[in-house]
Design a protein around this motif. Structure first.
Motif, PDB file in Angstrom:
ATOM      1  N   GLU A  89      28.489  42.256  56.798  1.00 14.04           N
ATOM      2  CA  GLU A  89      27.579  42.145  55.418  1.00 14.04           C
ATOM      3  C   GLU A  89      28.343  42.137  54.259  1.00 14.04           C
ATOM      4  O   GLU A  89      28.217  41.460  53.240  1.00 14.04           O
ATOM      5  N   VAL A  90      29.227  43.223  54.235  1.00 16.54           N
ATOM      6  CA  VAL A  90      30.291  43.334  53.001  1.00 16.54           C
ATOM      7  C   VAL A  90      31.064  41.968  52.680  1.00 16.54           C
ATOM      8  O   VAL A  90      31.216  41.474  51.628  1.00 16.54           O
ATOM      9  N   LEU A  91      31.553  41.504  54.031  1.00 16.13           N
ATOM     10  CA  LEU A  91      32.168  40.440  53.673  1.00 16.13           C
ATOM     11  C   LEU A  91      31.532  39.096  53.649  1.00 16.13           C
ATOM     12  O   LEU A  91      31.793  38.096  52.749  1.00 16.13           O
ATOM     13  N   THR A  92      30.148  38.989  54.267  1.00 15.76           N
ATOM     14  CA  THR A  92      29.352  37.846  53.734  1.00 15.76           C
ATOM     15  C   THR A  92      28.814  37.684  52.150  1.00 15.76           C
ATOM     16  O   THR A  92      28.772  36.683  51.835  1.00 15.76           O
ATOM     17  N   THR A  93      28.704  38.979  51.928  1.00 13.05           N
ATOM     18  CA  THR A  93      28.131  39.169  50.665  1.00 13.05           C
ATOM     19  C   THR A  93      29.200  38.524  49.679  1.00 13.05           C
ATOM     20  O   THR A  93      29.087  37.870  48.682  1.00 13.05           O
ATOM     21  N   SER A 115      36.717  54.972  58.841  1.00 13.51           N
ATOM     22  CA  SER A 115      37.537  55.804  58.480  1.00 13.51           C
ATOM     23  C   SER A 115      38.171  55.214  57.171  1.00 13.51           C
ATOM     24  O   SER A 115      37.938  54.252  56.897  1.00 13.51           O
ATOM     25  N   ARG A 116      39.085  56.177  56.609  1.00 10.33           N
ATOM     26  CA  ARG A 116      39.645  55.620  55.248  1.00 10.33           C
ATOM     27  C   ARG A 116      40.486  54.512  55.624  1.00 10.33           C
ATOM     28  O   ARG A 116      40.373  53.522  54.954  1.00 10.33           O
ATOM     29  N   GLY A 117      41.098  54.463  56.737  1.00  9.82           N
ATOM     30  CA  GLY A 117      42.071  53.425  57.043  1.00  9.82           C
ATOM     31  C   GLY A 117      41.424  52.197  57.340  1.00  9.82           C
ATOM     32  O   GLY A 117      41.665  51.030  56.942  1.00  9.82           O
ATOM     33  N   GLN A 118      40.187  52.346  58.056  1.00  8.81           N
ATOM     34  CA  GLN A 118      39.382  51.301  58.177  1.00  8.81           C
ATOM     35  C   GLN A 118      38.695  50.489  57.031  1.00  8.81           C
ATOM     36  O   GLN A 118      38.697  49.287  57.019  1.00  8.81           O
ATOM     37  N   LYS A 119      38.418  51.527  56.141  1.00  8.76           N
ATOM     38  CA  LYS A 119      37.722  50.925  54.739  1.00  8.76           C
ATOM     39  C   LYS A 119      38.977  50.121  54.166  1.00  8.76           C
ATOM     40  O   LYS A 119      38.612  49.163  53.544  1.00  8.76           O
ATOM     41  N   GLN A 120      40.245  50.691  54.181  1.00 14.07           N
ATOM     42  CA  GLN A 120      41.227  50.020  53.669  1.00 14.07           C
ATOM     43  C   GLN A 120      41.551  48.772  54.364  1.00 14.07           C
ATOM     44  O   GLN A 120      41.746  47.731  53.610  1.00 14.07           O
ATOM     45  N   ARG A 121      41.407  48.284  55.408  1.00 12.17           N
ATOM     46  CA  ARG A 121      41.495  47.463  56.188  1.00 12.17           C
ATOM     47  C   ARG A 121      40.285  46.222  55.723  1.00 12.17           C
ATOM     48  O   ARG A 121      40.653  45.218  55.508  1.00 12.17           O
ATOM     49  N   LEU A 122      39.017  47.076  55.861  1.00 17.07           N
ATOM     50  CA  LEU A 122      37.978  46.049  55.241  1.00 17.07           C
ATOM     51  C   LEU A 122      38.194  45.582  54.014  1.00 17.07           C
ATOM     52  O   LEU A 122      37.974  44.431  53.662  1.00 17.07           O
ATOM     53  N   GLY A 123      38.842  46.471  53.002  1.00  8.15           N
ATOM     54  CA  GLY A 123      39.293  46.131  51.725  1.00  8.15           C
ATOM     55  C   GLY A 123      40.086  44.870  51.725  1.00  8.15           C
ATOM     56  O   GLY A 123      39.948  43.736  50.905  1.00  8.15           O
ATOM     57  N   LEU A 124      40.972  44.967  52.506  1.00  5.92           N
ATOM     58  CA  LEU A 124      42.015  43.927  52.653  1.00  5.92           C
ATOM     59  C   LEU A 124      41.455  42.681  53.122  1.00  5.92           C
ATOM     60  O   LEU A 124      41.592  41.400  52.223  1.00  5.92           O
ATOM     61  N   ALA A 125      40.356  42.551  54.060  1.00  4.33           N
ATOM     62  CA  ALA A 125      39.503  41.546  54.297  1.00  4.33           C
ATOM     63  C   ALA A 125      38.852  40.876  53.160  1.00  4.33           C
ATOM     64  O   ALA A 125      38.764  39.878  53.108  1.00  4.33           O
ATOM     65  N   ARG A 126      38.361  41.857  52.775  1.00  2.00           N
ATOM     66  CA  ARG A 126      37.582  41.454  51.494  1.00  2.00           C
ATOM     67  C   ARG A 126      38.261  40.645  50.232  1.00  2.00           C
ATOM     68  O   ARG A 126      37.822  39.772  49.739  1.00  2.00           O
ATOM     69  N   ALA A 127      39.598  41.239  50.165  1.00  4.39           N
ATOM     70  CA  ALA A 127      40.328  40.443  49.276  1.00  4.39           C
ATOM     71  C   ALA A 127      40.817  38.955  49.858  1.00  4.39           C
ATOM     72  O   ALA A 127      41.021  38.279  48.871  1.00  4.39           O
ATOM     73  N   LEU A 128      40.547  38.562  51.004  1.00  4.28           N
ATOM     74  CA  LEU A 128      41.100  37.442  51.535  1.00  4.28           C
ATOM     75  C   LEU A 128      39.780  36.569  51.924  1.00  4.28           C
ATOM     76  O   LEU A 128      40.158  35.380  52.334  1.00  4.28           O
TER      77      LEU A 128
END
Lengths: 384, 331
Positions: B112-116, B153-166
């Motif tokens: 949902e974060v990414l679709t938003t 986890s922090r690292g997973q959030k970081q990866r989600l953040g990268l996906a969000r930027a893309l």
């Protein structure tokens, strides 16, 4: 597909390069819906919100039962009067609770997101600041309306007891809806201005208290300022009548100088009061029932309409009502003085108009605070 | 969405060619604190540019300016051909920004974060859903896609953040400390992904403290200190530069003696291996050819050499030497 090759002028040096207003103010339904859905999704998933709604339902229901129990039929001797009173009290109570709840729904919408680091995420997308603000406003408003909807069963109950028509219910709901929307907008503006969520909540509560309480206090405090000595015509008794012989004292006109309160100059203070707006948003009672209504809505409406029409320059100090003459016949009293007329002019459109201005102003303030790139940061906050 | 093709003529990157990042004389103060004092930076399409500097050197502020969230007090900025302060919309449409610390909507799932974010970039619902699924696989969050973000986890959030930027397939990527909190596997994935994006012609600006990490992915480096650009250089060119190498042998004493005899002064004993049985010695060599020659000569002379390798990454050396220069300046 094209490759643009443009000479780069120094920033801001060229008159062709300036910000476009659409970049901040354009509104698209797609954008607004995206933000509103995001907000509502988060809200619906919090248990706090469900508990609040449940507590609300129980409290409003409890108050309705309590009021119905206290004002039993004997009190009024008339079920309709009771229903009207219960309806009025429940409407006021819903408004009162709504004014308490609405600020919490929006007063942390922007600075809360800033603190959580999620605001910049939205700002960095193609959403315009206007879309973010309107989306958040719609979400907060929808949440406020959920509370309103939870009180509808009790309003309908009171309505049925009072055998009232549906019209007052609909007008009340419409006005309550708008008032709560404006309070949400004010909260949103404060949350865009204040850096801490607690700060914006306090400011919003102060604004709400200012409108609900301070307007009434100011109306009272300004009374001496708009009161002046003026001559009025008074219909008063002359000499002593012989009551035993069925002769009331004679009355005649005389002129007195006395303080006259020009409330027609300050009634607008009351127009800004949410309770007055709600009370006034119904048609005036019929003339023959005018002074016989006892329910709180009509009482407040009558009060503010009378204040609007201002002082009367003829007063009846004589009036003693009906009496029996020497023959034992009942003689009606006829006063030459007109009853004070409440103004026919409605007060609520002024109040509602003022509120809509507040709401629009709040949205403008919030949008301006969300424009990027930002020049200044609220104290103690980071962008990200 | 119509996009201009990233032009690969580097000469044009300085002007508005629809690609790359250029910043000249950028300044930004917060009250009395001059966070960015004078930054010049060019990041070209198809290349990964490292933004290196100590804490408080203005990296994050600079990235916020480039992302169009902060106004610079002065200077010229062009991101993908647009000034983010004036044509913010166009710039944002082409920029993916991954902040250093970011919150996420905790009650939303990763998907949902990414679709938003996709919807916020005006993508249609079906495009957004497809893109989200694609990115979740890309950052290996597929099995956590429908978990609320707060369990990540922090690292997973970081990866989600990268996906969000893309999400909106940006031409320019601004990554602020993307490797922090990542496990070794994710770091390798990040490096591979960043190189792949660069190969597609995207402009990538990465800030990080983990210099060895940057070494392996960056083509160019910009060094910031005290809010100023103190050096811009190519990382690839380092092979032809004089730098420090670490040399270890089974017989450290013999090694030192031989080095002295061969006219290769030992700069220092590597402090990290000082207490080891075979402490490494640091020598300065002109380039890779010199290193190869040294190794051959040592082996020929019968020195039992165990290893010869650059001491620290290129960026680390450059960074430390700049720090050193700054220290001397201060004195």
């Amino acid at each position: 597909m094209s490759i643009e090759v443009v000479e780069v002028p120094p920033s801001g040096a060229s008159p062709r390069e300036h910000r476009r207003w659409q970049d901040d103010w354009a509104l698209s339904w797609h954008g607004v819906r995206t933000v509103a859905r995001l907000e509502l999704r988060q809200r619906v998933r919090s248990t706090r919100w469900k508990i609040a709604l449940l507590v609300w339902f129980v409290v409003v229901g409890g108050i309705t039962m309590l009021v119905t129990g206290v004002f039993s039929d004997e009190w009024f001797g008339d079920e309709r009067a009771m229903g009207r009173t219960v309806f009025g009290l429940v409407v006021f109570f819903v408004l009162f609770l709504g004014l308490l709840v609405a600020p919490t729904l929006s007063a942390s919408a922007i600075n809360g997101d800033r603190a959580a680091g999620t605001l910049a995420t939205l700002q960095a997308t193609l959403l315009t600041p206007a879309e973010i603000v309107v989306g958040k406003l719609l979400a907060a408003w929808a949440a406020a309306l959920a509370f309103l909807a939870a009180s509808v069963p009790f309003l309908v109950f009171a309505l049925l007891t009072g055998e009232l028509s549906v019209a007052p219910l609909l007008s009340m709901l419409a006005v309550l809806t708008l008032v709560l929307g404006v309070v949400c907008a004010i909260g949103l503006a404060f949350s865009a201005v204040a850096s801490k969520a607690s700060g914006s909540a306090v400011l919003t509560y102060l604004a709400v208290a200012g409108l609900s309480v301070m307007t009434a206090i100011l109306f009272g405090l300004t009374a001496p300022l708009v009161t002046q000595m003026e001559e009025i015509r008074v219909w008063e008794t002359v000499g002593q009548g012989e009551w035993e012989e069925g002769q009331p004292p004679a009355c005649e006109w005389s002129t007195h100088e006395q303080p006259v309160w020009h409330s027609e100059r300050t009634w607008w203070l009351l127009a800004a009061n949410p309770f007055v707006i709600v009370a006034d948003a119904q048609p005036l009672p019929d003339e023959d029932q005018l002074w016989m209504t006892e329910d709180p809505l009509s009482a407040i409406q009558l009060g503010v309409r009378t204040a609007r029409s201002g002082p009367t320059y003829e007063q009846d100090w004589c009036g003693y009502g009906e009496y029996y003459d020497a023959d034992g016949n009942l003689v009606p009293y006829e006063s030459p003085v007109q009853e004070p007329e409440p103004s026919e002019a409605e007060v609520w459109p002024w109040g509602l108009g003022l509120y809509l201005l507040f709401g629009a102003g709040s949205v403008v303030v919030a949008v301006r605070r969300l424009r990027i790139p930002t020049r200044s940061l609220p104290r103690g906050t980071r962008v990200a | 969405m119509a996009r201009t093709t990233p032009a690969n003529h580097y000469g044009l990157a300085m002007t508005s060619d629809g690609g790359g990042i250029s910043a000249r004389g950028v300044r930004r103060a917060f009250g009395a604190v001059q966070a960015v004092a004078d930054v010049d930076l060019v990041a070209r399409p198809g290349r990964v540019t490292a933004l290196v500097g100590p804490n408080g050197s203005g990296k994050t502020t600079l990235l916020l300016i480039l992302a169009g969230l902060l106004t610079p007090d002065a200077g010229h900025v062009r991101v993908a051909g647009y000034d983010p302060a004036i044509r913010g919309r166009e710039a944002r449409a082409r920029t993916g920004w991954m902040p250093d610390v970011f919150g996420t909507w905790d009650s939303l799932t990763a998907r949902e974060v990414l679709t938003t974010v996709a919807a916020a970039h005006r993508m249609s619902r079906s495009d957004g859903a497809a893109r989200a699924a694609e990115l979740l696989d890309l950052v290996h969050l597929g099995d956590l896609a429908d978990q609320p973000a707060h369990v990540l986890s922090r690292g997973q959030k970081q990866r989600l953040g990268l996906a969000r930027a893309l999400v909106h397939d940006p031409q320019v990527l601004l990554l602020d400390e993307p490797a922090s909190g990542l496990d070794p596997r994710s770091r390798v994935d990040l490096r591979v992904l960043v190189r792949r994006l660069a190969a597609q012609g995207k402009t990538i600006l990465v800030s990080s403290h983990v210099l060895t990490e940057l070494d392996e992915m960056a083509d160019d480096a910009v060094f910031l200190s005290g809010g100023r650009t103190i050096e811009s250089r190519s990382v690839a060119g380092a092979a032809a530069e004089r730098r420090r190498w670490r040399l270890t042998a089974l017989d450290p004493t013999g090694l030192s003696a031989w080095l002295e005899q061969a006219g290769m002064p030992v700069v220092e004993i590597d402090p990290a291996t000082e207490d080891d049985a075979q402490p490494g010695v640091i020598v300065e060599l002109d380039d890779d050819t010199a290193a190869a020659a040294l190794l051959r000569d040592a082996v020929t002379a019968g020195v039992p050499v165990v290893s010869l390798a650059p001491a620290g990454g290129v960026l680390e050396q450059a960074y430390l030497s700049l720090e050193l220069a700054k220290g001397e300046e201060r004195r």
